[in-house]
Design a protein around this motif. Structure first.
Motif, PDB file in Angstrom:
ATOM      1  N   MET A 113     -46.030  40.938 -35.415  1.00  0.00           N
ATOM      2  CA  MET A 113     -45.928  41.862 -36.554  1.00  0.00           C
ATOM      3  C   MET A 113     -44.507  41.796 -37.097  1.00  0.00           C
ATOM      4  N   VAL A 114     -44.359  41.624 -38.410  1.00  0.00           N
ATOM      5  CA  VAL A 114     -43.054  41.370 -39.022  1.00  0.00           C
ATOM      6  C   VAL A 114     -42.700  42.492 -40.000  1.00  0.00           C
ATOM      7  N   ARG A 115     -41.424  42.864 -39.991  1.00  0.00           N
ATOM      8  CA  ARG A 115     -40.897  43.750 -41.032  1.00  0.00           C
ATOM      9  C   ARG A 115     -39.428  43.422 -41.257  1.00  0.00           C
ATOM     10  N   VAL A 116     -38.858  43.991 -42.318  1.00  0.00           N
ATOM     11  CA  VAL A 116     -37.515  43.600 -42.749  1.00  0.00           C
ATOM     12  C   VAL A 116     -36.731  44.834 -43.169  1.00  0.00           C
ATOM     13  N   LEU A 117     -35.535  44.979 -42.593  1.00  0.00           N
ATOM     14  CA  LEU A 117     -34.587  46.010 -43.024  1.00  0.00           C
ATOM     15  C   LEU A 117     -33.381  45.312 -43.626  1.00  0.00           C
ATOM     16  N   THR A 118     -32.980  45.716 -44.828  1.00  0.00           N
ATOM     17  CA  THR A 118     -31.733  45.228 -45.409  1.00  0.00           C
ATOM     18  C   THR A 118     -30.712  46.359 -45.377  1.00  0.00           C
ATOM     19  N   PHE A 119     -29.432  45.974 -45.328  1.00  0.00           N
ATOM     20  CA  PHE A 119     -28.403  47.011 -45.355  1.00  0.00           C
ATOM     21  C   PHE A 119     -27.199  46.550 -46.147  1.00  0.00           C
ATOM     22  N   SER A 120     -26.647  47.486 -46.882  1.00  0.00           N
ATOM     23  CA  SER A 120     -25.372  47.317 -47.593  1.00  0.00           C
ATOM     24  C   SER A 120     -24.689  48.667 -47.481  1.00  0.00           C
ATOM     25  N   ALA A 121     -24.528  49.388 -48.597  1.00  0.00           N
ATOM     26  CA  ALA A 121     -24.005  50.747 -48.503  1.00  0.00           C
ATOM     27  C   ALA A 121     -24.991  51.660 -47.784  1.00  0.00           C
ATOM     28  N   THR A 122     -26.287  51.396 -47.966  1.00  0.00           N
ATOM     29  CA  THR A 122     -27.341  52.146 -47.299  1.00  0.00           C
ATOM     30  C   THR A 122     -28.393  51.175 -46.777  1.00  0.00           C
ATOM     31  N   PRO A 123     -29.127  51.565 -45.722  1.00  0.00           N
ATOM     32  CA  PRO A 123     -30.221  50.713 -45.248  1.00  0.00           C
ATOM     33  C   PRO A 123     -31.478  50.941 -46.080  1.00  0.00           C
ATOM     34  N   ARG A 124     -32.250  49.880 -46.282  1.00  0.00           N
ATOM     35  CA  ARG A 124     -33.517  49.991 -46.997  1.00  0.00           C
ATOM     36  C   ARG A 124     -34.556  49.137 -46.267  1.00  0.00           C
ATOM     37  N   TRP A 125     -35.736  49.706 -46.097  1.00  0.00           N
ATOM     38  CA  TRP A 125     -36.832  48.921 -45.541  1.00  0.00           C
ATOM     39  C   TRP A 125     -37.415  48.053 -46.653  1.00  0.00           C
ATOM     40  N   HIS A 126     -37.087  46.768 -46.610  1.00  0.00           N
ATOM     41  CA  HIS A 126     -37.619  45.808 -47.582  1.00  0.00           C
ATOM     42  C   HIS A 126     -39.101  45.580 -47.320  1.00  0.00           C
ATOM     43  N   VAL A 127     -39.474  45.530 -46.058  1.00  0.00           N
ATOM     44  CA  VAL A 127     -40.878  45.543 -45.624  1.00  0.00           C
ATOM     45  C   VAL A 127     -40.964  46.631 -44.567  1.00  0.00           C
ATOM     46  N   ALA A 128     -41.492  47.793 -44.935  1.00  0.00           N
ATOM     47  CA  ALA A 128     -41.428  48.965 -44.066  1.00  0.00           C
ATOM     48  C   ALA A 128     -42.547  49.002 -43.035  1.00  0.00           C
ATOM     49  N   THR A 129     -43.746  48.589 -43.426  1.00  0.00           N
ATOM     50  CA  THR A 129     -44.898  48.640 -42.533  1.00  0.00           C
ATOM     51  C   THR A 129     -45.050  47.298 -41.829  1.00  0.00           C
ATOM     52  N   PRO A 130     -45.205  47.294 -40.508  1.00  0.00           N
ATOM     53  CA  PRO A 130     -45.385  46.017 -39.804  1.00  0.00           C
ATOM     54  C   PRO A 130     -46.575  45.242 -40.354  1.00  0.00           C
ATOM     55  N   VAL A 131     -46.329  43.975 -40.662  1.00  0.00           N
ATOM     56  CA  VAL A 131     -47.359  43.122 -41.266  1.00  0.00           C
ATOM     57  C   VAL A 131     -47.686  41.980 -40.305  1.00  0.00           C
ATOM     58  N   PRO A 132     -48.966  41.740 -40.000  1.00  0.00           N
ATOM     59  CA  PRO A 132     -49.310  40.572 -39.181  1.00  0.00           C
ATOM     60  C   PRO A 132     -48.753  39.303 -39.814  1.00  0.00           C
ATOM     61  N   VAL A 133     -48.184  38.430 -39.002  1.00  0.00           N
ATOM     62  CA  VAL A 133     -47.513  37.256 -39.554  1.00  0.00           C
ATOM     63  C   VAL A 133     -48.461  36.398 -40.379  1.00  0.00           C
ATOM     64  N   GLU A 134     -49.740  36.443 -40.067  1.00  0.00           N
ATOM     65  CA  GLU A 134     -50.720  35.663 -40.840  1.00  0.00           C
ATOM     66  C   GLU A 134     -50.811  36.149 -42.283  1.00  0.00           C
ATOM     67  N   GLN A 135     -50.457  37.394 -42.523  1.00  0.00           N
ATOM     68  CA  GLN A 135     -50.535  37.973 -43.867  1.00  0.00           C
ATOM     69  C   GLN A 135     -49.165  38.156 -44.510  1.00  0.00           C
ATOM     70  N   PHE A 136     -48.108  37.808 -43.782  1.00  0.00           N
ATOM     71  CA  PHE A 136     -46.754  38.080 -44.251  1.00  0.00           C
ATOM     72  C   PHE A 136     -46.326  37.061 -45.301  1.00  0.00           C
ATOM     73  N   THR A 137     -45.814  37.559 -46.424  1.00  0.00           N
ATOM     74  CA  THR A 137     -45.214  36.699 -47.445  1.00  0.00           C
ATOM     75  C   THR A 137     -43.804  37.200 -47.725  1.00  0.00           C
ATOM     76  N   TRP A 138     -42.899  36.286 -47.992  1.00  0.00           N
ATOM     77  CA  TRP A 138     -41.509  36.659 -48.184  1.00  0.00           C
ATOM     78  C   TRP A 138     -41.234  37.037 -49.631  1.00  0.00           C
ATOM     79  N   GLN A 139     -40.659  38.218 -49.827  1.00  0.00           N
ATOM     80  CA  GLN A 139     -40.184  38.672 -51.128  1.00  0.00           C
ATOM     81  C   GLN A 139     -38.659  38.626 -51.110  1.00  0.00           C
ATOM     82  N   GLU A 140     -38.048  37.936 -52.058  1.00  0.00           N
ATOM     83  CA  GLU A 140     -36.612  37.690 -52.006  1.00  0.00           C
ATOM     84  C   GLU A 140     -35.810  38.981 -52.040  1.00  0.00           C
ATOM     85  N   VAL A 141     -34.662  38.954 -51.327  1.00  0.00           N
ATOM     86  CA  VAL A 141     -33.738  40.083 -51.320  1.00  0.00           C
ATOM     87  C   VAL A 141     -32.525  39.739 -52.171  1.00  0.00           C
ATOM     88  N   GLY A 142     -31.890  40.777 -52.735  1.00  0.00           N
ATOM     89  CA  GLY A 142     -30.664  40.618 -53.505  1.00  0.00           C
ATOM     90  C   GLY A 142     -29.511  41.307 -52.803  1.00  0.00           C
TER      91      GLY A 142
END
Length: 233
Positions: A58-87
């Motif tokens: 199960m995959v998820r993504v947290l990004t952080f700079s001045a504040t943390p943000r869940w880029h992918v907040a809900t755990p996603v099975p890797v078979e269904q996971f697609t990458w959305q670019e971060v800035g």
């Protein structure tokens, strides 16, 4: 049928969390390489998961700079996971990011029957928050945080390797140095596969998590070949 002797083994989740520095210093080629490398690593993560029938990745993504943000907040099975670019934006406040991860390592929301989670921290700088260790303490205070397989990737010469080493919580585990796009892509590819294999092994009595001797063989540093890459950060 899974509870009948000789029946199929019930799979248990492996929660893989990317913790990505997206501060302004990551602008340009660095963040571009992170986006490219993670997107390209997804098929390899799926292949590793396929070879571990007792584990559900199960995959998820947290990004952080001045504040943390869940880029992918809900755990996603890797078979269904697609990458959305971060800035990129803001500074490098690591402590709040680690606290956000720590909250997800409590039970609940983590299930009781799970395999070791994977925490992969990627950064090119130094924490701007002086109390960032409070976030690390929050992770260490959770049972799943103590058991977690941890990976740290240092991007370029300005990355604070001492901070990343503290995150690993074991002086025998290496911080992966990524000083060029090619090395960063190799480090992300390795973190996406070798760490998953290590985490997919059942937790055994006496396994102390990322600080345990049992995990040392899984952390043999990869060969980050850079012979033909002149672009060094």
């Amino acid at each position: 049928m899974s509870d009948i002797p000789g029946g199929p083994m019930e799979s248990r989740p492996v929660h893989f969390i990317w913790i990505l520095d997206v501060s302004f210093s990551m602008s340009g080629e660095k963040i571009g390489t992170v986006n490219y490398a993670i997107r390209e690593a997804i098929p390899e993560m799926r292949a590793v998961a396929h070879d571990q029938p007792s584990a559900q990745l199960m995959v998820r993504v947290l990004t952080f700079s001045a504040t943390p943000r869940w880029h992918v907040a809900t755990p996603v099975p890797v078979e269904q996971f697609t990458w959305q670019e971060v800035g990129v934006d803001g500074g490098t406040n690591l402590g709040d990011a680690l606290k956000a991860v720590a909250r997800e390592l409590e039970t609940p929301p983590m299930p009781r029957r799970a395999l070791k989670p994977v925490l992969t921290l990627v950064s090119d700088g130094q924490p701007l928050d002086e109390d960032w260790r409070e976030g690390l303490k929050a992770i260490d205070a959770t049972p799943w945080g103590r058991k977690a397989v941890r990976v740290a990737i240092a991007i370029g010469g300005d990355a604070d390797r001492s901070v990343l080493q503290e995150f690993l919580a074991n002086p025998e585990l290496p911080v992966l140095d990524a000083n060029s796009p090619k090395q960063l892509a190799a480090a992300i590819r390795w973190a996406s596969t070798a760490a998953v294999k290590a985490a997919s092994q059942p937790v055994v009595s006496g396994d102390s998590g990322s600080g345990g001797k049992q995990l040392a063989p899984a952390y043999a540093p990869p060969q980050l070949d850079d012979d033909d890459d002149d672009d060094v950060w």
